[in-house]
Design an enzyme around this catalytic site. Structure first.
Site, PDB file in Angstrom:
ATOM      1  N   ASP A 168       0.952  -1.053  -0.204  1.00 40.40           N
ATOM      2  CA  ASP A 168       0.101  -0.080   0.055  1.00 40.40           C
ATOM      3  C   ASP A 168       0.906   1.139  -0.038  1.00 40.40           C
ATOM      4  OD1 ASP A 168      -2.822   1.332   0.302  1.00 40.40           O
ATOM      5  OD2 ASP A 168      -1.687   2.152   1.957  1.00 40.40           O
ATOM      6  N   HIS A 195      -3.211  -2.019  -3.458  1.00 44.98           N
ATOM      7  CA  HIS A 195      -3.621  -0.801  -3.729  1.00 44.98           C
ATOM      8  C   HIS A 195      -3.525  -0.411  -5.144  1.00 44.98           C
ATOM      9  CE1 HIS A 195      -2.224   3.710  -3.107  1.00 44.98           C
ATOM     10  NE2 HIS A 195      -2.117   3.588  -4.453  1.00 44.98           N
ATOM     11  N   HIS A 248      -8.999   0.798  -0.212  1.00 44.95           N
ATOM     12  CA  HIS A 248      -9.752   2.140  -0.670  1.00 44.95           C
ATOM     13  C   HIS A 248     -10.277   2.468  -2.067  1.00 44.95           C
ATOM     14  CE1 HIS A 248      -5.731   2.551  -2.127  1.00 44.95           C
ATOM     15  NE2 HIS A 248      -5.132   2.898  -0.758  1.00 44.95           N
ATOM     16  N   ASN A 294      -4.947   9.761  -1.760  1.00 44.90           N
ATOM     17  CA  ASN A 294      -4.887   8.745  -2.739  1.00 44.90           C
ATOM     18  C   ASN A 294      -5.361   7.651  -2.516  1.00 44.90           C
ATOM     19  OD1 ASN A 294      -3.939   6.749  -4.400  1.00 44.90           O
ATOM     20  ND2 ASN A 294      -1.579   7.463  -4.057  1.00 44.90           N
ATOM     21  N   ASP A 321      -8.096   4.349   6.301  1.00 41.81           N
ATOM     22  CA  ASP A 321      -6.671   4.850   5.462  1.00 41.81           C
ATOM     23  C   ASP A 321      -5.980   5.978   6.278  1.00 41.81           C
ATOM     24  OD1 ASP A 321      -4.589   4.846   3.624  1.00 41.81           O
ATOM     25  OD2 ASP A 321      -5.420   5.857   2.106  1.00 41.81           O
ATOM     26  N   HIS A 325       0.356  13.205   8.467  1.00 44.05           N
ATOM     27  CA  HIS A 325       1.729  13.703   7.941  1.00 44.05           C
ATOM     28  C   HIS A 325       2.125  14.900   8.944  1.00 44.05           C
ATOM     29  CE1 HIS A 325       1.737  11.331   4.360  1.00 44.05           C
ATOM     30  NE2 HIS A 325       0.706  11.711   4.138  1.00 44.05           N
ATOM     31  N   PRO A 339       0.003  12.820  -0.114  1.00 48.15           N
ATOM     32  CA  PRO A 339      -1.441  12.503   0.106  1.00 48.15           C
ATOM     33  C   PRO A 339      -1.922  11.725   1.448  1.00 48.15           C
ATOM     34  CG  PRO A 339      -0.298  10.858  -1.415  1.00 48.15           C
ATOM     35  CD  PRO A 339       0.612  11.878  -1.027  1.00 48.15           C
TER      36      PRO A 339
END
EC number: 3.5.2.3
Length: 443
Positions: A168, A195, A248, A294, A321, A325, A339
């Site tokens: 992923d 992914h 996702h 993403n 998910d 960050h 992302p």
């Protein structure tokens, strides 16, 4: 960059699995009259304890909803390597506050989780923290480089008991390698989580390919980039018998492909994120990089298709998910931002408001897509179990009548990239219990 955010307390903790806990006045699955649930040594001992029952510890449920502890198949806890954004400890606090008793943390750390010892370090750290079970996801390929398959069997047999493998953050682009991974995974009975992103279609892409991206001058990310990999791997699952799970899912076309696969009896499953069920690419008009994710936020027609797919079982699970960050990776131009979004502490509220408050589903549905089926897909023992006598006391207490506003300053994660800032929700986790241990309590 480190954060100076002050973490709010998660509430009083208890000794894990020892003694007794009485949860008064709760409604399992939001059904029937309130009752008293007695937990003894980490196991549900009674669903109808008498009023005069005594216990070592008590929680007043206030007539709230009791659900099985939530299971998140897809989080990023950033440890090791990016602790300025999240750690196993801070992520465990966020998970407990969000109602989760088990999470699966993806392999794209530094170093990549592609060896048994690295997976064991994550598992052991999570157990030491003790707020939720933190399961390491192993990489499909060494270093996420898409060239050599990792040792699935060794990681599965390790103390971490790795049961899911994913690159992923990157897609396994090489079809022949994905086939070999599928054959290996089938032989040792582990799950492959893909992914889905065809790389040649998404070079420099940062936003959903559509009118909004065109108006904003952002490089478009076509639906076909996801759907082509979904189609390919459905066929690989069909021909080689592996259990393949799609991370996702974000497009209506992917839903139709999954629906076809289900009609053919092919062993594939899929998850959808809360943000893809709630937000659209219209949010990009502010150029706020918190909205870069993403796969990208899509159009309303995709949101509608994803909601229907979750309701009818074409998509089996909700997964956050959760992707923290550090500020410098979001406080920049949209196209240069990393992302990812925070999601652990808002997930239940979004699902409850979208499906339960709207009358489209009940709390049994929430338990199914946020606990039972994620545990079933990952073959995770002890979680996602019925609320019944003799079952492990992994539980989530939900206040279904609580209006609150999401604020990044209030979350447990050091990161601030919360796309739901300022949004009002009407459901909130009141307490989380892991094998009889209270890991979060709002009281």
């Amino acid at each position: 960059m480190t954060s100076d955010k002050n973490f709010p307390a998660t509430g009083p903790l208890s000794d894990p699995g020892e003694g007794s806990l009485l949860i008064r006045n709760v409604r399992p699955y939001g059904e029937g009259e309130a009752r008293n649930v007695l937990v003894q040594d980490g196991v549900i001992a009674s669903l109808d304890a008498a009023e005069d029952t005594s216990a070592d510890r008590e929680i007043d449920g206030k007539g709230r909803v009791l659900l099985p502890g939530l299971v998140d198949m897809h989080v990023h806890l950033r440890e090791p390597g990016n602790e300025e954004a999240e750690t196993i400890e801070s992520g465990s606090r966020a998970a407990a506050r969000g109602g989760f008793t088990a999470v699966f943390t993806m392999a794209n750390n530094t170093p990549v989780t592609d060896e048994p010892t690295l997976a064991e370090a994550i598992w052991n750290k999570g157990q030491k923290v003790g707020l939720c079970d933190v399961h390491a996801v192993g990489a499909i390929t060494r270093g996420l480089e898409g060239e050599h398959i990792t040792e699935f069997s060794m990681m599965k047999q390790s103390d971490a008991a790795v049961r899911m493998f994913s690159d992923d953050g990157k897609c396994v682009q090489n079809a022949a390698l994905m086939r070999r991974a599928a054959e290996y995974a089938r032989g040792v009975d582990v799950l492959l989580a893909q992914h889905a992103q065809e790389g040649t279609l998404t070079a420099k892409s940062v936003a959903h390919e559509g009118p909004v991206a065109s108006e904003l001058g952002l490089e478009g990310w076509p639906r076909a980039a996801e759907e082509s990999i979904v189609a390919r791997d459905i066929l690989i699952a069909r021909d080689y018998g592996a259990r393949i799970h799609f991370c996702h899912i974000s497009t209506a076309g992917s839903v139709e492909l999954l629906r076809w696969a289900k009609s053919q009896g092919i062993k594939v499953t899929a998850e959808v994120t809360p943000h893809h069920l709630l937000l659209t690419d219209e949010r990009l008009r502010t150029y706020d990089a918190v909205n870069r994710v993403n796969p990208p936020l899509r159009e309303q027609s995709d949101v509608d298709a994803l909601r229907e797919a979750l309701l009818d079982g074409t998509i089996q699970a909700v997964a956050t998910d959760h992707a923290p960050h550090a500020d410098e990776f979001k406080a920049c131009e949209f196209e240069h931002a990393n992302p990812g979004m925070l999601g652990l502490e808002t997930s239940l509220a979004i699902i409850a408001d979208t499906f339960v408050k709207s009358g489209k589903a009940d709390w049994r549905f929430v338990a199914k897509v946020m606990s039972e089926q994620p545990a079933e897909i990952t073959q995770l023992p002890g979680h996602g179990r019925p609320i019944a006598e003799g079952e492990p006391a992994n539980l989530t207490l939900v206040d279904e009548d609580c209006t609150w506003t999401a604020k990044a300053e209030d979350v447990e994660s050091p990161a601030n990239n919360l796309p739901f800032e300022g949004m009002e929700f009407h459901t909130r986790v009141a307490a989380t219990i892991l094998r009889g241990k209270v890991t979060f309590n709002e009281q």
